[in-house]
Design a protein around this motif. Structure first.
Motif, short mmCIF file in Angstrom:
data_model
loop_
_atom_site.label_atom_id
_atom_site.label_comp_id
_atom_site.label_asym_id
_atom_site.label_seq_id
_atom_site.Cartn_x
_atom_site.Cartn_y
_atom_site.Cartn_z
N GLY A 46 6.18 -9.43 41.58
CA GLY A 46 6.90 -9.73 40.35
C GLY A 46 7.36 -11.17 40.32
O GLY A 46 7.35 -11.87 41.34
N ARG A 67 6.97 -10.41 32.23
CA ARG A 67 7.01 -10.18 30.78
C ARG A 67 7.20 -11.50 30.04
O ARG A 67 7.15 -11.54 28.82
CB ARG A 67 8.18 -9.25 30.43
N ALA A 107 11.27 -4.47 43.80
CA ALA A 107 11.48 -3.03 43.60
C ALA A 107 10.75 -2.49 42.37
O ALA A 107 10.13 -1.43 42.43
CB ALA A 107 12.98 -2.74 43.50
N GLU A 108 10.81 -3.21 41.25
CA GLU A 108 10.14 -2.73 40.03
C GLU A 108 8.63 -2.67 40.23
O GLU A 108 7.97 -1.75 39.74
CB GLU A 108 10.45 -3.64 38.83
N ILE A 109 8.07 -3.65 40.90
CA ILE A 109 6.62 -3.69 41.12
C ILE A 109 6.22 -2.59 42.10
O ILE A 109 5.20 -1.93 41.91
CB ILE A 109 6.18 -5.09 41.62
N TYR A 110 7.02 -2.38 43.15
CA TYR A 110 6.75 -1.26 44.06
C TYR A 110 6.72 0.06 43.28
O TYR A 110 5.83 0.88 43.44
CB TYR A 110 7.80 -1.17 45.17
N GLN A 111 7.73 0.26 42.43
CA GLN A 111 7.83 1.49 41.65
C GLN A 111 6.62 1.65 40.72
O GLN A 111 6.05 2.73 40.60
CB GLN A 111 9.12 1.50 40.83
N LEU A 112 6.20 0.58 40.10
CA LEU A 112 5.07 0.57 39.18
C LEU A 112 3.78 0.98 39.88
O LEU A 112 2.98 1.76 39.35
CB LEU A 112 4.93 -0.83 38.58
N THR A 133 19.21 -4.55 45.88
CA THR A 133 17.86 -4.09 45.58
C THR A 133 17.39 -3.15 46.69
O THR A 133 17.45 -3.50 47.87
CB THR A 133 16.89 -5.28 45.47
N PRO A 136 12.13 2.03 46.44
CA PRO A 136 12.18 3.36 45.81
C PRO A 136 12.15 4.49 46.85
O PRO A 136 11.55 4.35 47.91
CB PRO A 136 10.92 3.40 44.95
#
Length: 170
Positions: A46, A67, A107-112, A133, A136
């Motif tokens: 990310g 984004r 974290a968001e990229i791992y979750q994705l 942070t 997940p």
């Protein structure tokens, strides 16, 4: 060619991976391990993770998911979604004749990517720290620990640690 997505992550025993956009530890042994695992392969991260690193990682094809349509960095492929990131990773893997793309955070990229991942290279830092942070939660019924090697902290490491490999159960 089949491309496998693998996570590379270092986290504390309480799943902390970051604090104020930085790693809350110093682990030189883990950085060497990280380089060995990722060198020559596409890496996906990310924007915040990239900005924490501060530059494209040498010897790897850097893909940053963001984004922000105004985010541009020389030597980095920008992806605006999962599909775009996977396309770049596939192209780079094919060019480099490798079969894995490494997901390196945050974290968001791992979750994705978690539903797509077949292996996790986990460095468990043997401490509990405060942080903002977390990695997940994993449903451990879906994962099998295939390797664990415990290490004492080296001269440039803050804590003892273990290198762990988790494979998704069949």
């Amino acid at each position: 060619m089949d491309l496998h997505y693998h996570i590379v992550v270092a986290m504390t025993e309480n799943r902390i991976i970051g604090s104020n956009n930085a790693m809350p530890w110093r682990q030189s042994s883990d950085l060497k391990h990280f380089k060995m695992l990722t060198y020559g392969k596409p890496i996906i991260m990310g924007r915040k993770t990239f900005q924490t690193i501060g530059k494209p990682l040498e010897g790897r094809n850097n893909i940053v998911i963001t984004r922000n349509p105004d985010f541009h960095v020389e030597g980095v492929r920008i992806a605006f979604d999962l599909h775009n990131a996977k396309s770049w990773a596939y192209e780079y893997a094919k060019e480099s004749n490798v079969e894995e793309a490494m997901i390196i955070g945050g974290a968001e990229i791992y979750q994705l990517f978690l539903p797509e991942v077949s292996r996790i290279y986990l460095t468990e830092i043997h401490t509990q720290l405060e942080g903002d942070t977390k990695f997940p939660e994993l449903d451990m019924s879906q994962w099998e620990e295939v390797k664990r090697v415990r290490h004492q902290a080296g001269p440039k490491d803050d804590y003892d640690f273990s290198f762990i490999v988790l494979d998704r159960s069949a």
